[in-house]
Design a protein around this motif. Sequence first.
Motif, PDB file in Angstrom:
ATOM      1  N   GLY A  38       0.969  -1.074   0.006  1.00 39.44           N
ATOM      2  CA  GLY A  38      -0.015   0.038   0.027  1.00 39.44           C
ATOM      3  C   GLY A  38       1.029   1.275  -0.123  1.00 39.44           C
ATOM      4  O   GLY A  38       1.389   1.696   1.054  1.00 39.44           O
ATOM      5  N   MET A  39       1.071   1.782  -1.344  1.00 39.49           N
ATOM      6  CA  MET A  39       2.035   3.238  -1.319  1.00 39.49           C
ATOM      7  C   MET A  39       1.318   3.736  -2.610  1.00 39.49           C
ATOM      8  O   MET A  39       1.056   3.191  -3.328  1.00 39.49           O
ATOM      9  CB  MET A  39       3.382   2.712  -1.467  1.00 39.49           C
ATOM     10  N   PHE A  40       1.322   5.112  -2.208  1.00 41.82           N
ATOM     11  CA  PHE A  40       1.171   5.845  -3.319  1.00 41.82           C
ATOM     12  C   PHE A  40       1.906   6.013  -4.519  1.00 41.82           C
ATOM     13  O   PHE A  40       3.102   6.480  -3.996  1.00 41.82           O
ATOM     14  CB  PHE A  40       0.439   7.578  -2.655  1.00 41.82           C
ATOM     15  N   PRO A  41       1.650   5.907  -5.761  1.00 43.53           N
ATOM     16  CA  PRO A  41       2.608   5.940  -6.664  1.00 43.53           C
ATOM     17  C   PRO A  41       3.119   6.968  -6.989  1.00 43.53           C
ATOM     18  O   PRO A  41       2.461   7.855  -6.987  1.00 43.53           O
ATOM     19  CB  PRO A  41       1.894   5.198  -7.996  1.00 43.53           C
ATOM     20  N   ILE A  42       4.433   7.156  -7.187  1.00 47.35           N
ATOM     21  CA  ILE A  42       5.163   8.492  -7.218  1.00 47.35           C
ATOM     22  C   ILE A  42       4.921   8.995  -8.729  1.00 47.35           C
ATOM     23  O   ILE A  42       4.425   8.206  -9.698  1.00 47.35           O
ATOM     24  CB  ILE A  42       6.806   8.267  -7.190  1.00 47.35           C
ATOM     25  N   ASP A  43       4.716  10.102  -8.995  1.00 46.91           N
ATOM     26  CA  ASP A  43       4.686  10.691 -10.324  1.00 46.91           C
ATOM     27  C   ASP A  43       5.143  12.129 -10.295  1.00 46.91           C
ATOM     28  O   ASP A  43       5.819  12.704  -9.325  1.00 46.91           O
ATOM     29  CB  ASP A  43       3.061  10.904 -10.352  1.00 46.91           C
ATOM     30  N   ASP A  44       5.178  12.738 -11.454  1.00 48.96           N
ATOM     31  CA  ASP A  44       5.620  14.174 -11.642  1.00 48.96           C
ATOM     32  C   ASP A  44       4.662  14.987 -10.789  1.00 48.96           C
ATOM     33  O   ASP A  44       3.360  14.695 -10.427  1.00 48.96           O
ATOM     34  CB  ASP A  44       5.350  14.756 -13.133  1.00 48.96           C
ATOM     35  N   ASN A  45       5.378  15.853 -10.081  1.00 50.08           N
ATOM     36  CA  ASN A  45       4.617  16.496  -8.996  1.00 50.08           C
ATOM     37  C   ASN A  45       3.100  17.133  -9.566  1.00 50.08           C
ATOM     38  O   ASN A  45       2.217  17.097  -8.919  1.00 50.08           O
ATOM     39  CB  ASN A  45       5.278  17.764  -8.440  1.00 50.08           C
ATOM     40  N   ALA A  46       3.053  17.631 -10.742  1.00 50.80           N
ATOM     41  CA  ALA A  46       1.958  18.252 -11.385  1.00 50.80           C
ATOM     42  C   ALA A  46       0.920  17.353 -11.476  1.00 50.80           C
ATOM     43  O   ALA A  46      -0.337  17.475 -11.267  1.00 50.80           O
ATOM     44  CB  ALA A  46       2.318  19.080 -12.662  1.00 50.80           C
ATOM     45  N   VAL A  73      10.171   6.504  -3.970  1.00 46.26           N
ATOM     46  CA  VAL A  73      10.579   6.354  -5.171  1.00 46.26           C
ATOM     47  C   VAL A  73      10.803   4.851  -5.537  1.00 46.26           C
ATOM     48  O   VAL A  73      11.603   4.189  -4.904  1.00 46.26           O
ATOM     49  CB  VAL A  73      12.094   7.152  -5.067  1.00 46.26           C
ATOM     50  N   THR A  74      10.049   4.431  -6.528  1.00 49.07           N
ATOM     51  CA  THR A  74       9.882   3.110  -6.755  1.00 49.07           C
ATOM     52  C   THR A  74      10.567   2.654  -8.170  1.00 49.07           C
ATOM     53  O   THR A  74      10.670   1.477  -8.493  1.00 49.07           O
ATOM     54  CB  THR A  74       8.516   2.401  -6.699  1.00 49.07           C
ATOM     55  N   VAL A  82      13.744   5.647  -0.840  1.00 48.07           N
ATOM     56  CA  VAL A  82      14.115   5.498  -2.205  1.00 48.07           C
ATOM     57  C   VAL A  82      14.675   3.985  -2.283  1.00 48.07           C
ATOM     58  O   VAL A  82      15.325   3.731  -1.404  1.00 48.07           O
ATOM     59  CB  VAL A  82      15.570   6.157  -2.630  1.00 48.07           C
ATOM     60  N   LEU A  83      14.009   3.311  -3.035  1.00 48.66           N
ATOM     61  CA  LEU A  83      14.243   1.629  -3.197  1.00 48.66           C
ATOM     62  C   LEU A  83      15.544   1.435  -3.738  1.00 48.66           C
ATOM     63  O   LEU A  83      16.347   2.317  -4.372  1.00 48.66           O
ATOM     64  CB  LEU A  83      13.000   1.144  -3.976  1.00 48.66           C
TER      65      LEU A  83
END
Lengths: 325, 325, 325
Positions: free
Chosen positions: A288-296, C276-277, C258-259
């Motif tokens: 369960g983790m929020f997927p990283i993305d460009d900040n915008a 960071v995945t 950071v993974l």
Amino acid sequence: MSLSLGEIVAALGGSLEGNPQVTIERLAPLEVAGPQELSFLSNPRYRQQLAASRAACVIVAPALREVALVRGACIVSDDPYAYFARTTQLWKQRHAVPVLAGIHPSAVVDPAAVIDPTASIGPLCVVERGAVIGAGTVLKSRVTVSEGCQIGARCIVHPGVVIGADGFGFAPQQKQWIKIEQLGAVRIGDDVEIGANTCIDRGALQDTVIEDGVKLDNLVQIGHNVRVGQHTAMAGCVGVAGSATIGSHCTIGGGAVVLGHLTLADGVNVSAATVVTHSLNRPGHYTGMFPIDDNAQWEKNAATLKQLHRLRERIKALERGPDAA
Amino acid sequence: MSLSLGEIVAALGGSLEGNPQVTIERLAPLEVAGPQELSFLSNPRYRQQLAASRAACVIVAPALREVALVRGACIVSDDPYAYFARTTQLWKQRHAVPVLAGIHPSAVVDPAAVIDPTASIGPLCVVERGAVIGAGTVLKSRVTVSEGCQIGARCIVHPGVVIGADGFGFAPQQKQWIKIEQLGAVRIGDDVEIGANTCIDRGALQDTVIEDGVKLDNLVQIGHNVRVGQHTAMAGCVGVAGSATIGSHCTIGGGAVVLGHLTLADGVNVSAATVVTHSLNRPGHYTGMFPIDDNAQWEKNAATLKQLHRLRERIKALERGPDAA
Amino acid sequence: MSLSLGEIVAALGGSLEGNPQVTIERLAPLEVAGPQELSFLSNPRYRQQLAASRAACVIVAPALREVALVRGACIVSDDPYAYFARTTQLWKQRHAVPVLAGIHPSAVVDPAAVIDPTASIGPLCVVERGAVIGAGTVLKSRVTVSEGCQIGARCIVHPGVVIGADGFGFAPQQKQWIKIEQLGAVRIGDDVEIGANTCIDRGALQDTVIEDGVKLDNLVQIGHNVRVGQHTAMAGCVGVAGSATIGSHCTIGGGAVVLGHLTLADGVNVSAATVVTHSLNRPGHYTGMFPIDDNAQWEKNAATLKQLHRLRERIKALERGPDAA
């Protein structure tokens, strides 16, 4: 600081294909190993790196023997990664200054602590009254083992570790906190390794228990009354809240949090940075983790997420169609 | 290591229903307590455990007196959990070796530090110039209190704590970082408890302030210029960034993060692992964490989440209907 | 403990508009500074606070000179924040007792460690065999630098830091963990600052590397084999797993993870609490965190999130329309 291939195979077994008199100066990763270095290939996905490697010798699985021989010397082992691990142990044993048993003169050890004569208590450690340190266990520098806590045999406890600080227990009364004295201790089994600055709190009434073979990385927090089962491993910065029971052979990824009073079955794998909010009664892999993305992009999606429940209602309404209105 | 029920009630009050001469050997949780152990029931949800308990005596609320009496002895108290907390204190007071006031010979205390004669500075602590340690305060082993930092009365500071390290302040210039010297200190009130390896940084210009009665668990990070209000409690691994102001009577769950320069009102409760990204101006319970799931389910939902904003646009388009096209 | 405006400008440059003989007793934030205090305005958004400030003098950018003069004295500098940083340094240099070079008698330093004579090894530090500490570097109290680890010049290492504990490396075999001895060390460049209780593990085969000018806050975990590029800064409680490569001039927000084995390009900014995945190959600002909400709202949205993939299917079905059925 060198060993011949013959010495390595004599000590560790495996089948050497190559000249036993070749001298190895170092162990090195496959992609950087040079002609005086020994490397290994545990993951068949990286077999293309094998052909290109300049290593003097590569530890490989039987299935890769032919591919490896085209390139040069190899040691064939059923489990190349475990063989590599044993090679690092051989290397250290042959080249490092051994850890001396005994108590460093700068350590503060209570006369009523019980230290096995083969244990090593490093500089500036504190071992309080009634603590027990087992055979062959090493406390590196600046470790605290509090009153009445026990550590088994062959454990490695890295610098800055605190074993047996008070668990976090307070009863609320009239908007203040009344301390619940922590009357339990910590019991740690054999072959446990505990990373730098990790904390394991003493139990409130009973003991916090870390079973045999558990491996904890750095900056891990283990709350009071927790039980961690055999051979479970936790990566750095994990937090386990009070009274959680974690099974055997689990892995908990870095930065994950396990809430209090939960139970994790044997063989549970929790991904990094995941928050365990309910008991996990079956082995498996949980995330369960929020997927990283460009900040915008994240900002747009996060804003929409706060309306997700209403979006679901709107989908329901669409599904009912205009006639349902 | 025992007390009679009569001694307990004489010391702590409450109404004993049972034989005051019965001897209690230990405190224990309800489900494991045996005939020489005292237990408590604070949560009426567990009343079924009460009937089954083998405890010598159970601390209960008035409403459970009848149910408890069917089973055996009880102590009736308006607040069983607080009563239990006081019982742990009585137990420790009667059975533990008392903490000695004074400075352990292995501690390094600057001659210009001011240590109350009733304070206890444990082994291998460091107390720097100008630090002030109040009456009855205990620094366990390996605590650092840096220059000019003050700790009030009756505080407990667990091993490995660092009070007054430099806050994290740098000005960027020409793609490098220029250090902002941290000219403030840390001021800690009375009755504060600070968990193992927790860090509280000194302020940049003014002081970082921890008010009376605050309880911090292990491995908590408090940045520079932060103010934490009275009787607020933070669980393990919480991080509070610089210049945040946290009200009184807040609770912050384990692993939560409070970003810099924010304000949290009195009575705010933040769930574990939640990131506070804006000020919370009203008391209440706030949460933000990705729900744990089977890894495969999580992967599907996380992938969809990265398109959530576009999904919302598609729902809007459906709502407008084909005529709007 | 005071400096005149004239002394400040003589030491640091900038253009003083006001009486050089005015005495400054302290530095203070704009909103609280009084008539004997010096403040600064780095962010033009706060220019309204400028007019209201009672500060004796304010450091401002050229564009704000006119506004500032209406109020009173100012120092004009092209980069007020960097000027302010240098003022804190001047303040400390003039008023603090200087750090003494040399080894505190309570420190435990191996005779085979190499300590520059201008370095300062504080109380109760441990420096092991073969470690190297560069010129002007300061180890505050209770720092461990393990065997063979190197720290460059002008570094500041805060209390409780552990450099060179074993990386977390184990090979699984027959449901147990075989230790991979960590044969590398840690190499730290010049002008690095490392926050309290932060841990930097030694490499497995090669060294963990922290390049020049890196700034790490408190309670940061750096796994084995990691490389952190020049002038990168990480806030508190960040965890970097093994073998990650982080570029130069990156910023990593507090509590981010950071993974392992990932690569972050130069100039990457990661928000707080973000995981960071996957590798981030371009500079930019990246985020992933669940937005905080009222707990009740969060519960609804989190429950729906676990069905998000199915919601997307339902939207698709609606888009296909009834004819597609």
